[in-house]
Enzyme design. Sequence first.
Site, PDB file in Angstrom:
ATOM      1  CD  GLU A 221      37.511  41.626  46.692  1.00  0.00           C
ATOM      2  OE1 GLU A 221      37.630  42.186  47.674  1.00  0.00           O
ATOM      3  OE2 GLU A 221      37.270  40.289  47.385  1.00  0.00           O
TER       4      GLU A 221
ATOM      5  CD  GLU B 202      39.779  36.867  46.482  1.00  0.00           C
ATOM      6  OE1 GLU B 202      39.708  37.149  47.770  1.00  0.00           O
ATOM      7  OE2 GLU B 202      40.632  36.986  45.465  1.00  0.00           O
TER       8      GLU B 202
END
Length: 732
Positions: free
Chosen positions: A185, A256
């Site tokens: 991320e 995710e």
Amino acid sequence: MEGKYWVLMGVLAMVIVASRGSDEEGGEVTYDGRSLIVGGQRKLLFSGSIHYPRSTPEMWPSLIAKAKDGGLDVIQTYVFWSVHEPQPGQYDFTGRYDLVKFIKEVQAQGLYVCLRIGPYIESEWSYGGFPFWLHDIPGITYRTDNRPFKFYMQNFTTKIVSLMKSEGLYASQGGPIILSQIENEYQNVEAAFGKKGHSYVRWAAGMAVGLQSGVPWVMCKQSDAPDPVINTCNGMKCGETFAGPNSPNKPSMWTENWTSFFQVFGGKPYIRSAEEIAFHVSLFLAKNNGCYVNYYMYHGGTNFGRTGTSYVTTSYYDEAPLDEYGLIRQPKWGHLRELHMVIKACSKTLLEGKKSYLSLGQLQAAYVFEEETGGCAAFLINNDSRNSANVVFRNRSYQLPPKSISILPDCVNITFNTSTITTESGKRNARSELAISSATKWELLSEMIPNFSDTSLKAGALLEQMNVTKDESDYLWYTLSFEVNPSCSEPVLHIRSFAHVAYAFVNDAYAGGAHGNRSVKNFSLETPIKLDSGTNNISVLSVMVGLPDSGAYLERKFSGLREVAVRCNGDDSYDLAVNYTWGYKVGLLGEDSQIYKEENLGKVVWGGLEPSTAKPLTWYKTMFDAPDGEDPVALDLSSMGKGEAWINGQSIGRYWASLLTPDRKPSQTMYHIPRSFLKSSENLLVLFEEVGGNPLKVSMNTISWTTSKRDSNVNNVKRDIKYLMRPEGIHT
Ligand SMILES: *[C@@H]1O[C@H](CO)[C@@H](O)[C@H](O)[C@H]1NC(C)=O
Ligand SMILES: *[C@@H]1O[C@H](CO)[C@@H](O)[C@H](O)[C@H]1NC(C)=O
Ligand SMILES: *[C@@H]1O[C@H](CO)[C@@H](O)[C@H](O)[C@H]1NC(C)=O
Ligand SMILES: *[C@@H]1O[C@H](CO)[C@@H](O)[C@H](O)[C@H]1NC(C)=O
Ligand SMILES: *[C@@H]1O[C@H](CO)[C@@H](O)[C@H](O)[C@H]1NC(C)=O
Ligand SMILES: *[C@@H]1O[C@H](CO)[C@@H](O)[C@H](O)[C@H]1NC(C)=O
Ligand SMILES: *[C@@H]1O[C@H](CO)[C@@H](O)[C@H](O)[C@H]1NC(C)=O
Ligand SMILES: *[C@@H]1O[C@H](CO)[C@@H](O)[C@H](O)[C@H]1NC(C)=O
Ligand SMILES: *[C@@H]1O[C@H](CO)[C@@H](O)[C@H](O)[C@H]1NC(C)=O
Ligand SMILES: *[C@@H]1O[C@H](CO)[C@@H](O)[C@H](O)[C@H]1NC(C)=O
Ligand SMILES: *[C@@H]1O[C@H](CO)[C@@H](O)[C@H](O)[C@H]1NC(C)=O
Ligand SMILES: CC(=O)N[C@H]1CO[C@H](CO)[C@@H](O)[C@@H]1O
């Protein structure tokens, strides 16, 4: 659930597993714009996150088996740098940290692995998975184009890739690893590093690819992931939020998809329904041509010891399809299992068919996948949250429940809709097996409150907490002695802290405590105190509930006391943060001598329990026999305040029952004791209690689920399963 149903599901599972038996030996992993291609075969993969250090090696086989039974193809895990390299160049891959053993267990059960090396992982893990020693590398700035950081990042990444290669674990070597991740991320922080952020992304991608693992690399939430690294989506609704791969040659992958959300002390559990998850997974497969969906988490587990990040509960993603204890959570597990089965039955059509979209109404639409050979699968979406809809699709009419996606693996019959649960529902029970309610069973020890003269580290300022503790303890004592002017009346102690909790002691007496929470960066304590004339001793215990795990410039985060003052009623006030010498002590005396270990119990003198005098900073110990049977065991600590618990010398994590949610309940009362931590009898339980609680109400519990079948739907399911079992329904 009915026996017959299970038999049918079992047969179906075998058919599906057999259908991918041929690629168990792995093979080269490549990809194109549609999917990953493993050993020459296109794959539509369901994946689930299970983090090996959040359970025990004894639990791994059953967790993986339940994941496989739930229709998963892949187990995804992060690699936890902080536990593997506690000191530079010193490695630990034992016990819960035995990554190779974990991967081999996944392989033994015929599943694939997605290895997310990071090595920055966030993951609600203390310091985002970084070992704290990185902080003291001269000139380091984490996660940017910084020479010292890149050296250590490359060093660890290389170590892990070499370890995997030496064990033959990459698919290209016949192993189970088909995918790997570098960074995590990063787009969230990239802008903070300007140009260097951009060059770092390119460096990280090149470094990873250069390690020649033979499997593709992904960067999640990184829309500019450089070729050949694949950018993937993280979130709850990737079907609606993902802009897609950044190249037509890259597949659409969801690394995710949050099955719930992590919980913090003081926060309420986040319940994400099985229906909602199923809706968004289906949408991603249909609308975004998704070929890989990972459930974060499929099993959350336990933040043992001090591994959780700031304020995060010890129980991690308990709401996942497998609960904290590794038990099947219904109906979430079963509903997703059925979705996986239905998708598998038409995955060839989804991967190879031509997709078309057609509107079926204002809030209704269809995605249709058609193969030249005749295969056809359709997703009928009703995005109206309130009303069901009647739609006509291919001259047949269908009733679509509100906010649902109905799946037609043959473009005719609905075999699954995301909002109708046909699986059994479940309820979790805790059975109290043993209450440790006799005062004679407990012994206690008061933690010492150090004075200024007892401390060896002195400084003329309030020091940053992490830089002093080096993450060796949650606790740091700030102590000083000061002379007070006799004219100071009604003195009030004022503290502002950037840590998480503070307890103040004045001349050895408890003066008050305060804490922050996940949503505030600092908190203050104001408490009236009693001062002697002349010299006074102030000792403040500053506590962290885990190091931070995210944000740019993590190495510069500040914790600990920032302001300390004594304000008198009148003009006098003492700013103790400047021009005073402070003495520091890292950790508790009980931690120094590890009194939670059986062999060290005798190093100190334990006293009897006097329940009326529950004092802050108290160690409690007792012995107990393990509950009979195999059910998981949990310690009910709802009568306690805040602290840490050890079983036979191993920490089962921090507890915090006294910090309540907005509806006045503790966030977590039950604390998992893995069976493998227990002997059949004479187990040592030690608690360190910061605030003061009642140990007489502590109990040992066993955890189990009762399930009830949904009679009205069992027939439907049987029909659907029979349909799915027709040979042409199965992708071979
Ligand atoms: C990694 O660093 C250690 C020292 O911390 C060193 O011994 C080792 O050779 C390095 N490995 C690589 C691949 O650079
Ligand atoms: C459903 O409607 C919401 C707004 O109510 C919108 O944000 C979302 O993108 C829609 N989803 C689909 C699949 O159409
Ligand atoms: C639907 O029905 C119309 C006429 O009733 C027919 O022309 C058309 O081919 C049918 N479509 C399908 C997909 O069967
Ligand atoms: C669809 O279901 C109906 C009744 O449930 C059955 O008669 C029909 O054969 C099914 N269609 C296909 C293509 O399986
Ligand atoms: C889909 O939803 C409808 C309406 O709630 C229900 O009657 C039907 O049984 C569901 N279909 C399946 C296959 O679950
Ligand atoms: C600190 O001083 C107090 C007297 O104020 C004394 O009772 C206590 O024992 C001292 N603590 C230590 C650790 O010596
Ligand atoms: C402060 O602590 C010292 C020991 O460091 C002790 O001798 C002294 O009595 C304490 N003062 C008070 C007021 O308790
Ligand atoms: C950490 O402590 C060392 C001394 O131990 C000091 O030189 C350094 O400036 C401190 N760093 C920070 C960020 O406070
Ligand atoms: C966190 O603390 C602040 C300040 O004390 C308070 O306003 C807020 O409601 C707290 N939030 C939660 C979630 O407890
Ligand atoms: C500390 O918290 C207060 C609110 O409680 C806030 O106004 C202040 O800006 C914070 N200080 C810093 C340095 O963040
Ligand atoms: C601290 O000491 C310096 C030098 O002695 C002095 O100038 C300053 O005013 C003092 N600050 C406080 C807050 O007492
Ligand atoms: C933490 C976070 O990024 N949460 C996001 C999860 O996904 C939903 C839907 O896309 C967002 O609204 C949240 O902000």
